[in-house]
Each structure stands twice: as C-alpha cells, then as structure tokens.
Design an enzyme around this catalytic site. Structure first.
Site, PDB file in Angstrom:
ATOM      1  N   ARG A 134     -13.508  -8.896   0.730  1.00 16.79           N
ATOM      2  CA  ARG A 134     -12.082  -8.677   0.489  1.00 16.79           C
ATOM      3  C   ARG A 134     -11.306  -9.978   0.747  1.00 16.79           C
ATOM      4  O   ARG A 134     -10.409 -10.344  -0.011  1.00 16.79           O
ATOM      5  CB  ARG A 134     -11.552  -7.564   1.414  1.00 16.79           C
ATOM      6  CG  ARG A 134     -12.083  -6.168   1.120  1.00 16.79           C
ATOM      7  CD  ARG A 134     -11.504  -5.590  -0.147  1.00 16.79           C
ATOM      8  NE  ARG A 134     -10.046  -5.508  -0.107  1.00 16.79           N
ATOM      9  CZ  ARG A 134      -9.341  -4.468   0.359  1.00 16.79           C
ATOM     10  NH1 ARG A 134      -9.979  -3.400   0.778  1.00 16.79           N
ATOM     11  NH2 ARG A 134      -8.026  -4.488   0.363  1.00 16.79           N
ATOM     12  N   GLN A 175      -9.915  -3.947  -3.876  1.00 21.70           N
ATOM     13  CA  GLN A 175     -11.232  -3.475  -3.457  1.00 21.70           C
ATOM     14  C   GLN A 175     -12.263  -3.729  -4.570  1.00 21.70           C
ATOM     15  O   GLN A 175     -13.360  -4.228  -4.322  1.00 21.70           O
ATOM     16  CB  GLN A 175     -11.170  -1.975  -3.133  1.00 21.70           C
ATOM     17  CG  GLN A 175     -12.495  -1.395  -2.695  1.00 21.70           C
ATOM     18  CD  GLN A 175     -12.975  -1.975  -1.373  1.00 21.70           C
ATOM     19  OE1 GLN A 175     -12.233  -2.003  -0.402  1.00 21.70           O
ATOM     20  NE2 GLN A 175     -14.205  -2.450  -1.324  1.00 21.70           N
ATOM     21  N   HIS A 214      -7.180   0.906  -6.717  1.00 24.39           N
ATOM     22  CA  HIS A 214      -7.389  -0.005  -5.582  1.00 24.39           C
ATOM     23  C   HIS A 214      -8.034  -1.281  -6.122  1.00 24.39           C
ATOM     24  O   HIS A 214      -9.201  -1.568  -5.882  1.00 24.39           O
ATOM     25  CB  HIS A 214      -8.290   0.687  -4.548  1.00 24.39           C
ATOM     26  CG  HIS A 214      -8.246   0.063  -3.186  1.00 24.39           C
ATOM     27  ND1 HIS A 214      -7.468  -1.038  -2.873  1.00 24.39           N
ATOM     28  CD2 HIS A 214      -8.906   0.389  -2.029  1.00 24.39           C
ATOM     29  CE1 HIS A 214      -7.654  -1.347  -1.602  1.00 24.39           C
ATOM     30  NE2 HIS A 214      -8.510  -0.506  -1.074  1.00 24.39           N
ATOM     31  N   ARG A 241       0.881  -1.175   0.000  1.00 29.90           N
ATOM     32  CA  ARG A 241       0.000   0.000   0.000  1.00 29.90           C
ATOM     33  C   ARG A 241       0.913   1.219   0.000  1.00 29.90           C
ATOM     34  O   ARG A 241       1.676   1.418   0.952  1.00 29.90           O
ATOM     35  CB  ARG A 241      -0.916  -0.015   1.230  1.00 29.90           C
ATOM     36  CG  ARG A 241      -1.605   1.325   1.447  1.00 29.90           C
ATOM     37  CD  ARG A 241      -2.747   1.236   2.412  1.00 29.90           C
ATOM     38  NE  ARG A 241      -3.878   0.557   1.809  1.00 29.90           N
ATOM     39  CZ  ARG A 241      -5.115   0.569   2.300  1.00 29.90           C
ATOM     40  NH1 ARG A 241      -5.371   1.248   3.405  1.00 29.90           N
ATOM     41  NH2 ARG A 241      -6.086  -0.075   1.697  1.00 29.90           N
ATOM     42  N   CYS A 270     -16.366   1.567  -0.005  1.00 32.49           N
ATOM     43  CA  CYS A 270     -15.227   0.680   0.291  1.00 32.49           C
ATOM     44  C   CYS A 270     -14.862   0.670   1.771  1.00 32.49           C
ATOM     45  O   CYS A 270     -14.182  -0.245   2.223  1.00 32.49           O
ATOM     46  CB  CYS A 270     -14.024   1.092  -0.539  1.00 32.49           C
ATOM     47  SG  CYS A 270     -13.486   2.778  -0.188  1.00 32.49           S
ATOM     48  N   ASP A 289     -17.239   7.024  -1.787  1.00 33.85           N
ATOM     49  CA  ASP A 289     -16.031   6.856  -0.965  1.00 33.85           C
ATOM     50  C   ASP A 289     -15.735   8.211  -0.332  1.00 33.85           C
ATOM     51  O   ASP A 289     -16.366   9.230  -0.669  1.00 33.85           O
ATOM     52  CB  ASP A 289     -14.870   6.374  -1.866  1.00 33.85           C
ATOM     53  CG  ASP A 289     -13.567   6.156  -1.098  1.00 33.85           C
ATOM     54  OD1 ASP A 289     -13.609   5.973   0.129  1.00 33.85           O
ATOM     55  OD2 ASP A 289     -12.489   6.166  -1.747  1.00 33.85           O
TER      56      ASP A 289
HETATM   57  N1   CP Z   1     -11.241  -0.402   1.925  1.00 32.60           N
HETATM   58  C1   CP Z   1      -9.990  -0.457   2.400  1.00 32.60           C
HETATM   59  O1   CP Z   1      -9.012  -0.670   1.676  1.00 32.60           O
HETATM   60  O2   CP Z   1      -9.892  -0.310   3.750  1.00 32.60           O
HETATM   61  P1   CP Z   1      -8.558  -0.136   4.598  1.00 32.60           P
HETATM   62  O3   CP Z   1      -7.983   1.216   4.256  1.00 32.60           O
HETATM   63  O4   CP Z   1      -8.974  -0.234   6.022  1.00 32.60           O
HETATM   64  O5   CP Z   1      -7.591  -1.233   4.213  1.00 32.60           O
HETATM   65  N1  NVA Z   2      -9.892   6.634  -1.487  1.00 36.90           N
HETATM   66  C1  NVA Z   2      -9.527   6.180  -0.156  1.00 36.90           C
HETATM   67  C2  NVA Z   2      -9.738   4.715  -0.042  1.00 36.90           C
HETATM   68  C3  NVA Z   2      -9.453   4.131   1.321  1.00 36.90           C
HETATM   69  C4  NVA Z   2      -9.613   2.653   1.366  1.00 36.90           C
HETATM   70  C5  NVA Z   2      -8.086   6.553   0.133  1.00 36.90           C
HETATM   71  O1  NVA Z   2      -7.234   6.400  -0.743  1.00 36.90           O
HETATM   72  O2  NVA Z   2      -7.825   7.030   1.245  1.00 36.90           O
END
Ligand code: CP
Ligand code: NVA
Length: 307
Positions: free
Chosen positions: A292, A132, A129, A102, A264, A224
């Site tokens: 997930r 997701q 993502h 990430r 998400c 989101d």
């Molecule tokens: N939806 C998602 O990726 O959640 P987290 O940021 O908690 O991993």
């Molecule tokens: N768009 C959000 C998604 C979190 C899972 C972010 O990148 O923070």
C-alpha cells in the site's frame, strides 16, 4: 491524472505506469534513497470509518518523501452533517495540497472531487477501494512478473474490494472469476461493466457459484470480510450464509499449484480465511499490506505531478 477515485476512470496504460512508478519508488526506499518529492506538500486525510493500513500508509508515504499529512476524524469533519461536502472541499482546497477520503457513500468522494481545486483520492467507499487494488496488482506483479494470462478468483462478498480487484485484473490482462453466495454478488452495473472490459481486453470474466469449481483455474485466490464497514447490522445473517465460501486449505488445494492467497485485511481469522491459510506458504497478505505504501507514493507523485 487529476484525481484517483476509481481504477475504471483510468486507462490500462495509466494504471501500468503507476505500477511501474511504484516499483521504482519501492526500490529507492529499500536502497535508502527516498527523494524529497513531496517537500512542501500536505495531504488532508478525511476518515468516516476506521483504518490501520490506509491511514498509516498514506501518512508514511507523505513523511518518507518530506511531505506532511493531517488526519481528520469523523467527529471533526462531520462530512455532510456539520457542513456541506462542497464547502468542506472548497475550504480544504486552500489549506492542503491533496485530499484522501474514506467515506460511506461513493457519491461523497465524487462530490469532494467535483468541488476541489486540488487532487482527491478515494481511500475506500461503499463502491470501490482503488488504492488497495493497486497494492494488490503490485504484489501479483512482484510475485509472478505480470498479471497477463493469470486467473484471479475472488471468493466471498461482491464488495468494494472485489469491484476494484475486478477492474485492475481485467484491465491488466488477467481473467477474473467471481464466486459468491446468491444475493451477495457484484452489483449489476459492475457485472455488465466487467463483461465489456473483458471483451475489450480479450480475457474472461465468469461468475461461478461453487467456490471449488471457481478456484480450479485460479493462480490467485482473493477474499475479504463477509461484513464490510457499515453493514454491521447484517453480521449474524451473513455469518450463516458465507461459511461455504471460507478460504481454507481444502479450497487452496483445489486451485492451481502455487496459487497466491490474498486478503486486503483486516482479516476475520477462521471466518473468511483460516489461520492455516493466512499464515501458510501461499499467503501474501502482509506483502500486500506493505505494498500500500509504495502504490500510494506512486499515486501521490503522479497527482502532484512530480514524476
Ligand atoms: N485494507 C485496508 O484498507 O485496511 P484499513 O481499513 O486498515 O485501512
Ligand atoms: N470490504 C471491507 C474492506 C476493508 C478494508 C470494508 O469495506 O469494510
């Protein structure tokens, strides 16, 4: 399949196959029949940002199938700061069986993949993502049988989650509608890519600024956060621009009957989505989160070449 960085890098057949593997593994899990498919395998999990779902679902995906996972925090790794990304990737390639990362910059997860001799998975970048979106597609298919012929409408910020949802929707035969305030749309290259993808798959891809007009044909409404991780300095400005794009009961009522409402998570309740809708009868928020686990088992199984 060597890596899982972006849905757009895979064919519709590959994505559909992953989803069918996810359904099989989910059925096995609920019948108590997890196979030890990941025995002897390890997953290194690099996190440059916080996470609940991604961290726990990947960790549990590995453990359920007798593999192991290792969490590597931002402080420990210092991606590109303490050490170059290429060196980190080559070192980890000798210790673990796959990496999940990430990151802030999408180029960083691409660079990990470039130098790795093991599979690399994108666990969220500023661009996309994909894990997701796989869980989202699995959820829609469970609820509606297929994505073909449905209309998926994303209301809010044209962010990483919106990009991957657009990819999976258009690829699996759904129409896609994007509704966002001016200056907060999908990136230009993604608008062009979405148009090409929609033509190829004989579906429609529209941008409709007015959220009420946008959701009119929607079988799925997705939203989101208005401020993604890394954009915190813009929070106050965004909180002023986005309220007309809140997913509330009035917006849900303007969509098709039995519209699915998706997010998400994490949700900023009563900002981008109201409590009433998040906890209401159209919401599938927690099914998405739980999926997930199953979608990621399928991705891992395919990358480990054990299915
Ligand atoms: N939806 C998602 O990726 O959640 P987290 O940021 O908690 O991993
Ligand atoms: N768009 C959000 C998604 C979190 C899972 C972010 O990148 O923070």
């Amino acid at each position: 399949m060597n890596h899982f960085i972006d849905i757009a890098e895979h064919s519709a057949d590959e994505i559909a196959e992953l989803l069918s593997i996810a359904q099989e593994l989910k059925a096995e899990y609920f019948s108590g029949g997890n196979r030890p498919l990941f025995k002897g395998k390890t997953l290194g999990m690099i996190f440059q940002k916080p996470s609940l779902r991604t961290r726990v679902s990947f960790d549990m995906a590995m453990r359920h199938m007798e593999g192991d996972a290792l969490y590597l925090s931002p402080a420990e790794i210092g991606l590109g700061q303490r050490e170059s990304i290429g060196d980190i990737s080559r070192v980890l390639s000798g210790y673990v069986s796959a990496m999940m990362a990430r990151v802030f910059e999408h180029g960083h997860v691409q660079k990990l993949a470039e130098y790795a001799s093991i599979p690399v998975i994108n666990g969220l970048s500023d661009h996309s993502h994909p894990c997701q979106a796989m869980a989202d597609a699995l959820t829609i298919i469970e609820k509606r049988g297929s994505m073909k012929g449905l209309t998926v409408c994303y209301v809010g910020d044209g962010n990483n989650v919106a990009v991957s949802l657009m990819h999976v929707s258009l690829m699996l035969g759904a129409n896609f509608v994007m509704s966002n305030p001016d200056d907060y749309g999908l990136p230009e290259d993604q608008l062009a890519y979405g148009k090409k993808l929609s033509e190829k798959n004989s579906v429609t891809f529209d941008v409709i600024t007015d959220p009420f007009a946008a959701v009119k044909s929607a079988n799925v409404i997705y939203t989101d956060t208005w401020t993604s991780m890394g954009q915190e300095a813009e929070t106050a400005k965004r909180e002023k621009v986005f309220p007309p794009y809140q997913v509330n009961q009035d917006l849900v009522n303007a969509a098709q009957k039995d519209v699915l409402v998706m997010h998400c998570l994490p949700a900023h309740r009563n900002h981008e989505i109201t409590d009433e809708v998040a906890d209401g009868p159209n919401s599938v928020l927690f099914q998405q989160a739980h999926n997930r686990l199953h979608a990621e088992k399928a991705i891992l199984a395919k990358l480990f070449k054990v299915v």
